[in-house]
Every structure is written in structure tokens, then in C-alpha cells.
Design a protein around this motif. Structure first.
Motif, PDB file in Angstrom:
ATOM      1  N   ASN A   1      58.259  52.294  45.023  1.00 50.30           N
ATOM      2  CA  ASN A   1      57.232  52.971  45.836  1.00 50.30           C
ATOM      3  C   ASN A   1      57.795  53.787  46.986  1.00 50.30           C
ATOM      4  O   ASN A   1      57.073  54.104  47.943  1.00 50.30           O
ATOM      5  CB  ASN A   1      56.212  51.965  46.375  1.00 50.30           C
ATOM      6  N   ALA A   2      59.076  54.103  46.936  1.00 46.84           N
ATOM      7  CA  ALA A   2      59.615  55.046  47.917  1.00 46.84           C
ATOM      8  C   ALA A   2      59.187  56.455  47.515  1.00 46.84           C
ATOM      9  O   ALA A   2      59.062  56.771  46.333  1.00 46.84           O
ATOM     10  CB  ALA A   2      61.132  54.944  47.981  1.00 46.84           C
TER      11      ALA A   2
ATOM     12  N   ARG B   1      61.436  58.876  51.802  1.00 48.40           N
ATOM     13  CA  ARG B   1      60.719  58.217  52.898  1.00 48.40           C
ATOM     14  C   ARG B   1      60.403  56.784  52.490  1.00 48.40           C
ATOM     15  O   ARG B   1      59.964  56.536  51.363  1.00 48.40           O
ATOM     16  CB  ARG B   1      59.407  58.944  53.208  1.00 48.40           C
ATOM     17  N   SER B   2      60.637  55.851  53.441  1.00 46.16           N
ATOM     18  CA  SER B   2      60.343  54.435  53.198  1.00 46.16           C
ATOM     19  C   SER B   2      59.968  53.796  54.532  1.00 46.16           C
ATOM     20  O   SER B   2      60.498  54.178  55.583  1.00 46.16           O
ATOM     21  CB  SER B   2      61.574  53.732  52.609  1.00 46.16           C
ATOM     22  N   ARG B   3      59.067  52.798  54.485  1.00 49.92           N
ATOM     23  CA  ARG B   3      58.656  52.132  55.729  1.00 49.92           C
ATOM     24  C   ARG B   3      59.761  51.270  56.303  1.00 49.92           C
ATOM     25  O   ARG B   3      59.839  51.074  57.519  1.00 49.92           O
ATOM     26  CB  ARG B   3      57.431  51.262  55.468  1.00 49.92           C
ATOM     27  N   ARG B   4      60.634  50.729  55.468  1.00 47.98           N
ATOM     28  CA  ARG B   4      61.608  49.758  55.957  1.00 47.98           C
ATOM     29  C   ARG B   4      63.003  50.342  56.150  1.00 47.98           C
ATOM     30  O   ARG B   4      63.782  49.842  56.958  1.00 47.98           O
ATOM     31  CB  ARG B   4      61.702  48.583  54.987  1.00 47.98           C
ATOM     32  N   TYR B   5      63.344  51.403  55.380  1.00 48.91           N
ATOM     33  CA  TYR B   5      64.731  51.861  55.398  1.00 48.91           C
ATOM     34  C   TYR B   5      64.785  53.350  55.723  1.00 48.91           C
ATOM     35  O   TYR B   5      63.832  54.107  55.531  1.00 48.91           O
ATOM     36  CB  TYR B   5      65.394  51.602  54.039  1.00 48.91           C
ATOM     37  N   ARG B   6      65.985  53.735  56.225  1.00 50.84           N
ATOM     38  CA  ARG B   6      66.260  55.139  56.516  1.00 50.84           C
ATOM     39  C   ARG B   6      67.191  55.704  55.433  1.00 50.84           C
ATOM     40  O   ARG B   6      68.095  55.008  54.969  1.00 50.84           O
ATOM     41  CB  ARG B   6      66.920  55.282  57.881  1.00 50.84           C
TER      42      ARG B   6
ATOM     43  N   THR C   1      57.087  59.163  43.286  1.00 50.51           N
ATOM     44  CA  THR C   1      57.271  57.807  43.795  1.00 50.51           C
ATOM     45  C   THR C   1      58.214  57.052  42.864  1.00 50.51           C
ATOM     46  O   THR C   1      58.131  57.187  41.642  1.00 50.51           O
ATOM     47  CB  THR C   1      55.926  57.081  43.879  1.00 50.51           C
TER      48      THR C   1
ATOM     49  N   THR D   1      68.137  49.658  48.093  1.00 51.29           N
ATOM     50  CA  THR D   1      68.151  49.054  49.428  1.00 51.29           C
ATOM     51  C   THR D   1      69.599  48.872  49.883  1.00 51.29           C
ATOM     52  O   THR D   1      70.536  49.013  49.084  1.00 51.29           O
ATOM     53  CB  THR D   1      67.446  47.699  49.377  1.00 51.29           C
TER      54      THR D   1
END
Length: 907
Positions: A844-845, A881-886, A859, A836
Motif C-alpha cells: 500500500n505504498a 510515499r509512506s506513512r511510516r518510512y522515508r 499502489t 522496509t
């Protein structure tokens, strides 16, 4: 012109009857300038070395390559024990979990030939096809088309159709050197096989005793080897079997002649070997056949017995040719060979050979018992006094010289054979050196027809003649060129021999090979006895040079097969024959580079200390640099046109270089191994080499077989030892250190010679070792080794190479030609961490790797780590790919395993 040729031929024939064929053949060769194009020695070298000297040198060279020298005491059990361990390792591979590595270990080996060798011998004595050395032949007594053939290192073959096709019978045996074959006269479905070569040749290799094959013409059940006496002492392993004679009516009783047969005629002494001599078994058909020594022969029986014969109707009469000096050598006779107590079997000397030369002491027998005669007729072809034929009509008690024609001069120790027509004692056949490769007599051996009528189509260097008992017109012939047959041996117009060397018969003894950088097939390789060979793009073989072929190489800058720089060495001889040859295209002439008589030496001197098979190696560059080793290291940067010495001269007095290793990355990194186990080198290109093993961690005195430097790391190298009883592979990872260190990396490898070695350039953790019993592989830089592949006979491997574009591993065997197997496309593990923005591992990324032909996702773990397995080499896009980060995608070229492809998130 035709009339003139006929008149000359008639005059030669007439002179032969009047003067004797020995004198006429010698004079005729000079008058007609005959050149039999002996494949051992090319024409430009023939004046520089005698035939016997040639074989003596080859003996020494082959001994060292097979792990035999005067510094090490040979344990004759070493090779059999190693094969036993190999078989256990092969069985254990089957229990490995399914993986790419397991699939590689179980891949099939494929033979690619040459089977047969084409254009095997040219000139005035052309031979269409050939193979490797044939030593022994046995023909079925009632079917002339059932024949068994024993080879030098290729094992035993059977044909049931007169040689049209062949089946190997002993590929898994403990020795593939088949010195003797004998069918039981009273039961031809019992075949005895004597292992080990008895011929005092340049690469004769020891055997393990006697095998028995029951029902050899059909199911061929193999038993043995049998090599023990009644007290369970091994009395045959480590020796060669000169001949086996079976009792005329009792297949249980056999006589076995034992010779030195321990790697040639180099003169080494081996304390662990059983004594030589003459042995008898009276329970040869049992499950545990044993032998008793007939000690009534000279020196308590401890002398080589080259050949034996028995009266075909009275096995009490036994003849032996004994190899011993000082008048003890000669022909011996027993009249009580079947005495129940072997200690009471007595012999008398019937012909004395008062000589010290092995050529003078060698002899072979033929025997027949004509119907109605009280005594058998024996013939003895002997090397004594240059090559004579003797005859006995009283069961071997006395001998009469039939002819003195120097038929086996100048190498009677190697080329000698005799046979007799079983239906007519006047028909006798004699074979030896090129002077008389095969001769026929219808006068009990007083006159022989010459090569011009009897040996056309035969490869020289004769070893065995076998007459078909049920059809004496059919004769089989074995030589350094393989196996031949005639269906009309009495043809007055001349004998037409048919080569039986075909696609199902392979016995070629390769010394080396080299592969093309882009063409999947293009290969060259040197062979013993049969020159240097070329495997073209279409998969065809061609002999492209004569001479005992040594090391070979191909410039790796070649972009096609028409213009390609090639090199190969012959045998070398200090003082007159030091160097190699080269040519710039797949067709054309070979040009000498070095000391070859009157030719320019191109900067290579006639150094006195050099191996028979001197090492030839390439380095990087365009063109590839070329290195050649005598007692100093030579380097050429211009394809062999000029050479400079890039080491001390000599490096060590009276010690030749046996192996050369050059870094594919850096031409300045050079290591040479010596025949005494020493390692010298430089990592800076200095012409003053330093001791690369200052701590003596590589066993010495050994024979350095190969040196390979990691293609991706010039600080890492491997050396191999070609010796029995020592670990075979050592690795250094600090070549550039002031004191490089070496560690044994041989776990799983048998303690047998390692004569070939290659590092996979696409994945240097993958290593391949060619040993005296087959090929081993390691997929972890030598930490663990396992047998590689299936279907390869138990044959010595002398060289190997990886063809890069086809990913093919090709090996040069010393007895069964060239074999290959496909290598898997190398794969690697790729991993790293995903964190992060504040530096915590992100679980889980989803991480992906992809290119045009590949896509895979994984994963991340609870701590943010990920790893891909089995990733082929290539260029990839790696993304997260991650829901919160680029995360920014990365482009990576994968050609090794990586664990540091890390990603850092952005808000």
C-alpha cells in the motif's frame, strides 16, 4: 535558323517516304544526336549494355527478389493461400481487446505518391508526368470516356470521365498484375480481367487466372478468380494472361492466351505450374466458370501464346501468336474454334518464325471486319526479323508484309503493340521501342509517320494501344510511363498526347527508399523503369535521376535538408557497371563511385559476380560509413571517396551478396547475406569474415532478403528470406559467439518473400516486415506477427524505413508507390519493489512517476511490488510515499522496459 530547321524537317519527311522510316530514323538520330533519355538506362550507362541484356539481367534480379530462383520449386498456390490467411488474420484483429497494439494494427495506410511522377522524361522527347507500367486497356464501345486500365503491379483502374480521375477496382485481388482486359462486345457491362504479365519483362509476375467484373462502369461486382478446368484442375494459376477474346455475341464464350509469366525471362523451370497455351470457356458468366484447353495447337498446346485475335463477326476464326523455337513459333489459325469438343479444334501455321530469341518470336494482333467484306482484316506486329508489320485480308489465312522498319528493335520481346481504326482498315497504329514509340499510318501500314509527329509527350517502352470504337479519333496508349490519350490521332500537324497520370492513378514500382533523420517528408527512392525520385520537405515529388533505380540511403548526420549526403544505386552489371552514385545536397549532380567506364573507380573493382540490384547500406559514424556488395563487401569511411574491401574477395565463388547488415552501435559488427542463403560476418571488424550460420539453421539455398541488427544490442540480429514456402524471419541473440545460433521467429507470418525489414529504434521489440502481400508487425521480438494497418492493396513491399522525429513508418511498394502510417510513441513497463528498512515488502505504498507532461501513481502489492504500464520514453522522477518510512526520489531515463527500480525505506 528557323528556315533551316524547316528545310531539314522537310528533307527528313521526304526521305521517309522514299527510303522507309526505319532507316531515316536511325540516321536522323545520329545526325541530330537525339537522346530519348530512356528512364531505364541513364546516358552514361547506355553504351555498356544492350536493351535485351538489360531486361534479362533485370528478370533474374526481380525473380530473386520476388522469391523465384532455380533452386526452389515454386508452388503457384503459395501467394493466393497466403492472402487468404492474411484476410482471416485481418478479421481476427477486430476481436482483440482495446490496446495500443490493437490500435496500431488497425491504423490506416496513406499513399503519398508519386501520383504522378513529374518531369518523367527529359531531353528531346520530354514527358511531363508518368506512372508505372500499363499493360492493358479496354474502352467502352459506345462511350469513349469509360476506360479500364491494367497495370503491372498496381491493379486495375476505371475512369468514367476520359481519364480525368481514376478508381481502383481490384486492390484486394490475389494478383495485381493485370495482363489483359476484355469487354464483351455484346454487353459492355461484362469485363474480363486476365492476371499475370505476359510480356517477358524483367519483373513480370504470375497471375491467378481470370476475374470477371459485372457492371464494371458502376458498382463493379468482382467474381473469381476462375482458373479451373472441368475436372477441377488449376490450369492458369502461376501463368500470365496474354490476351482475352470474347465471342462477338455471346459473353459466355471467351478465349484466353496463357504465357510463361512467372517472374520474367530468367529461364527457371517450375514443375508445379500448369502448362501454357490456349484455353476456352463456354460458361464464363457462371459462378463457377471453367476452361478447356485447345490442344490442337503445337506440343499439345504447351507453349506460350502471347496474343490472340478473332474475326469480329465470326468467332470460329481464331488467330494465335505462339512463342516456340525451331520453326514451331509463329502465327496460327483456326477455322473451327467454336467446335463443341475442344479436342477437335484444329490449327494451321500461317507464318513461321524460325528463331530462338523471344524478341524474334513475339507478336501482337489487331482485327477489323469492314462492312460489306466477306473476310476480316488482320494486322500482326511481329518481332520476327527485327520488327515488321504484316497484313491479312483473307481472315488470317495468308499474310503480306507491309513494312520492315525495325519498329521494336532492340526489344521486341517487351515493346510491341498494334491497333486498327474500327471504321477504316487503312488507319493502323504501331508502337515499339524508342525508334518508333508510336507510329500512325493511313496507308494500311505501308508508311508510318515518325516519333517527331506522333509520339511527342509519350513515355517510351510501348505496350498497348486502344482505339475508342465509338470515336476512332480518340486513342489511349499505355507504356512503362503509364497511361496517355489523344483526341485527334489523325492530326496532320502532329499528335498532342495528354498524360492521364494524375493524383488518382498510381502504379510506380519502387525498389527502395531512404528517409531524412530530422525532416518528416524528405525521402529518396529508386524505381523500376522510372529513375530515382525525391520527396521534398513540402511534400512534392521530383525525378532526380534516370536509370532503373536500385538501393538508396541518406546520411543520418544531416542537420538540414539543404546539405545532406545521399546515395543511390542503378542496376549493376559485372565487368562494366559496378557501384553507385552520391551527391552532397538536395540539388546538384550525382557523382559516380565505382566501375563506370572511364570514371575513377574510387576503390571499387569491376567484379564479375554481382546482383542486378546490388545492396547498398550505411553504418554508424560521422559521416555514416557506406557499404556496397558485389561478391565481396566494400566499405567507405569518407562518403564514397575511397573504398576498401572488408571481406574475402570473393566471399564465395560466383555467389553475390544480396543483403548487408551493420550494427548502428558498432561499425565493426557486419553481416552479409548471399543469394544462396549463406551468412558471413564479423563482430570485430576483421576483413576475414566467418560463417555466421555454422549450424545451417537458416534454410538454404534461399535468398537473403534483408539483415537488421538491433540498434540497442549489437549481439542480436534478424535475417529474412525472399522465398515462397519457407519461414521468412530468423533471429540470433549471440552474434559474438564462436558459433552463432539462429531461431525462426515467423509465427503468424505467411510463407512468402520478406523483402523489407526494420527494427523500431525507440523500442527494438517492435519489428516490421514487408512481405510480398503487405506489411506485418510484431511487438514481441518476432514471437507473434500480425498484419499491420488497413487500406493497403495486396502489393509487394520492397523496402521500409522509420522516420524518427515524426515516428512515421514509410514503405516502398512495387506497384503502388510510397505509403506511410504513423507509429505510436513507444511506451514501456516500469516496475520494481518497495521494502522496509529490515527488508520486508511494503504494501500500500504510493509510487509516482512524473515529468512536465506526465503524472501517474500506483499502489504496491501485498509483497511490495509495483508496476506502471504504457510509460512513454523520457526522463522521469520516481518517488514513494509512506506513512511510516522515508524514501529518496530517483531520476530515471526511460527508453526500455525496466523491472528493477527498487526503493529501500528509512526510519
Amino acid at each position: 535558323m528557323k528556315k533551316l530547321i524547316v528545310l531539314i524537317f522537310a528533307a527528313v519527311v521526304l526521305a521517309g517516304f522514299v527510303l522507309g522510316w526505319g532507316n531515316v530514323l536511325r540516321a536522323g538520330a545520329e545526325f541530330l544526336n537525339l537522346d530519348y533519355d530512356n528512364p531505364d538506362i541513364p546516358s552514361h550507362l547506355k553504351a555498356g549494355v544492350s536493351r535485351e541484356e538489360f531486361h534479362l539481367m533485370r528478370a533474374s534480379g526481380s525473380e530473386m527478389k520476388r522469391g523465384i530462383n532455380n533452386e526452389f520449386e515454386l508452388d503457384p498456390q503459395a501467394r493466393p493461400k497466403a492472402i487468404d490467411r492474411l484476410e482471416k488474420q485481418e478479421r481476427s484483429r477486430l476481436s482483440l481487446p482495446r490496446s495500443r497494439q490493437r490500435d496500431s494494427l488497425l491504423a490506416a495506410w496513406t499513399p503519398i505518391g508519386p501520383a504522378p511522377i513529374p518531369n518523367a522524361q527529359v531531353g528531346t522527347a520530354p514527358v511531363t508526368t508518368a506512372s508505372g507500367r500499363v499493360l492493358s486497356i479496354a474502352v467502352h464501345p459506345t462511350n469513349p470516356d469509360i476506360v479500364y486500365v491494367g497495370t503491372a503491379q498496381g491493379g486495375l483502374y476505371r475512369s468514367t470521365n476520359g481519364g480525368t480521375s481514376w478508381t481502383p477496382l481490384m486492390d484486394s485481388a490475389l494478383s495485381l498484375a493485370i495482363g489483359a482486359l476484355a469487354l464483351a462486345p455484346s454487353n459492355p457491362e461484362v469485363l474480363y480481367v486476365g492476371t499475370g504479365e505476359p510480356g517477358f519483362c524483367g519483373s513480370c509476375f504470375f497471375g491467378v487466372g481470370v476475374y470477371r467484373i459485372d457492371n464494371p462502369s458502376t458498382v463493379a461486382t468482382l467474381s473469381g478468380p476462375f482458373n479451373r478446368d472441368g475436372l477441377n484442375n488449376d490450369v492458369l494459376t502461376g501463368r500470365g494472361i496474354g490476351n482475352i477474346m470474347v465471342h462477338p455475341t455471346d459473353p459466355n464464350t471467351i478465349f484466353v492466351a496463357s504465357t510463361s509469366g512467372v517472374g520474367g525471362r530468367g529461364g527457371a523451370s517450375y514443375n508445379l505450374l500448369p502448362s501454357r497455351g490456349l484455353f476456352r470457356s463456354t460458361n464464363a458468366q457462371s459462378a463457377n466458370a471453367t476452361f478447356s484447353k485447345l490442344t490442337g495447337l503445337i506440343d499439345n498446346g504447351n507453349a506460350s501464346v502471347r496474343d490472340i485475335a478473332i474475326d469480329p463477326s465470326n468467332a470460329d476464326i481464331l488467330l494465335a501468336n505462339v512463342i516456340a523455337s525451331g520453326g514451331a513459333g509463329g502465327l496460327y489459325r483456326s477455322t473451327n474454334a467454336l467446335n463443341a469438343d475442344p479436342a477437335t479444334v484444329t490449327f494451321s501455321q500461317t507464318e513461321i518464325f524460325n528463331a530462338t530469341s523471344t524478341s524474334e518470336l513475339t507478336g501482337e494482333f489487331a482485327a477489323i471486319h469492314p462492312a460489306g467484306d466477306d473476310n476480316a482484316t488482320f494486322y500482326a506486329a511481329v518481332g520476327n526479323l527485327g520488327g515488321r508489320l504484316l497484313k491479312s485480308v483473307d481472315g488470317g489465312a495468308t499474310w503480306t508484309q507491309q513494312i520492315d522498319n525495325d519498329f521494336c528493335t532492340p526489344q521486341c520481346f517487351y515493346d510491341i503493340a498494334v491497333a486498327v481504326d474500327p471504321s477504316n482498315a487503312a488507319n493502323v497504329y504501331l508502337a515499339g521501342s524508342p525508334t518508333l514509340a508510336f507510329g500512325r499510318s493511313i496507308t494500311s501500314g505501308t508508311i508510318f509517320t515518325p516519333n517527331a509527329l506522333t509520339a511527342r509527350g509519350l513515355h517510351v517502352d510501348s505496350h498497348v494501344i486502344a482505339v475508342a470504337p465509338s470515336n476512332p479519333s480518340i486513342v489511349y496508349f499505355g507504356s512503362d510511363g503509364g497511361i496517355y490519350r489523344t483526341n485527334d490521332v489523325q492530326a496532320l500537324a502532329g499528335i498532342d498526347w495528354t498524360s492521364l497520370n494524375n493524383s488518382t492513378f498510381s502504379a510506380t514500382q519502387f525498389m527502395s527508399l531512404a528517409v531524412h533523420p530530422t525532416d518528416a517528408n524528405f525521402t529518396i527512392g529508386g524505381t523500376q523503369d522510372n529513375g530515382t525520385h525525391y520527396y521534398d520537405s513540402a511534400g512534392n515529388w521530383l525525378r532526380v535521376d534516370g536509370g532503373d533505380g536500385g538501393f538508396a540511403s541518406i546520411d543520418q548526420n544531416a542537420v538540414n535538408t539543404a546539405n545532406v549526403r545521399m546515395y543511390h544505386a542503378y542496376f549493376t552489371r559485372g565487368g562494366s557497371q559496378v557501384g553507385y552514385v552520391t551527391r552532397a545536397a538536395s540539388t546538384g549532380s550525382w557523382l559516380t563511385r565505382g566501375c563506370f567506364g572511364s570514371s575513377p573507380n574510387h576503390g571499387i573493382g569491376c567484379d564479375p559476380t554481382i546482383l542486378f540490384y546490388a545492396p547498398l547500406e550505411q553504418g554508424p559514424g560521422a559521416p555514416n560509413s557506406v557499404y556496397f556488395g558485389s561478391d565481396r563487401l566494400y566499405r567507405s569511411a569518407d562518403s564514397g571517396t575511397t573504398h576498401t574491401v572488408v571481406s574475402q574477395a570473393p566471399i564465395q565463388a560466383n555467389v553475390p551478396i544480396s543483403a548487408i547488415g551493420i550494427s548502428p552501435q558498432d561499425d565493426n559488427v557486419r553481416i552479409v547475406g548471399l543469394s544462396n542463403g549463406a551468412l558471413w560476418g564479423t563482430t570485430t571488424g576483421s576483413a576475414v569474415m566467418t560463417d555466421m550460420d555454422p549450424l545451417n539453421q537458416v534454410p538454404s539455398p534461399g535468398f537473403i532478403g534483408r539483415i537488421a541488427i538491433d540498434p540497442q544490442n549489437s549481439d542480436t540480429a534478424y535475417v529474412t528470406l525472399a522465398n515462397f514456402g519457407v519461414n521468412g524471419v530468423y533471429r540470433s541473440t549471440n552474434l559474438s559467439a564462436a558459433q552463432p545460433t539462429w531461431t525462426g521467429v515467423s509465427s503468424g507470418l505467411p510463407q512468402v518473400p520478406v523483402s523489407a525489414f526494420v527494427i523500431d529504434p525507440a523500442n527494438p521489440t517492435n519489428l516490421y516486415a514487408g512481405t510480398d502481400i503487405g506489411v506485418y508487425a510484431s511487438f514481441n521480438s518476432g514471437t507473434i506477427w500480425a498484419p499491420l494497418g488497413t487500406g493497403l492493396p495486396r502489393v509487394a513491399v520492397f523496402d521500409m524505413a522509420i522516420q524518427p522525429t515524426s515516428r512515421t513508418l514509410r514503405i516502398a511498394t512495387h506497384g503502388r508507390g510510397i505509403w506511410q502510417m504513423p507509429l505510436a510513441i513507444p511506451t514501456f513497463s516500469v516496475g520494481g519493489g518497495v521494502t522496509t528498512p529490515d527488508g520486508r515488502g511494503l504494501r500500500n505504498a504510493v509510487v509516482s512517476m512524473s515529468n512536465a507532461s506526465f503524472a501517474q501513481t500506483v499502489t504496491t502489492s501485498s509483497f511490495g511490488f509495483y508496476q506502471f504500464s504504457d510509460i512513454p520514453a523520457g526522463d522521469y522522477t520516481v518517488a514513494v510515499r509512506s506513512r511510516r518510512y522515508r524514501f529518496s526520489a530517483r531520476s530515471e531515463s526511460i527508453n526500455s522496459s525496466l523491472s528493477n527500480i527498487d526503493f529501500f525505506g528509512q526510519e
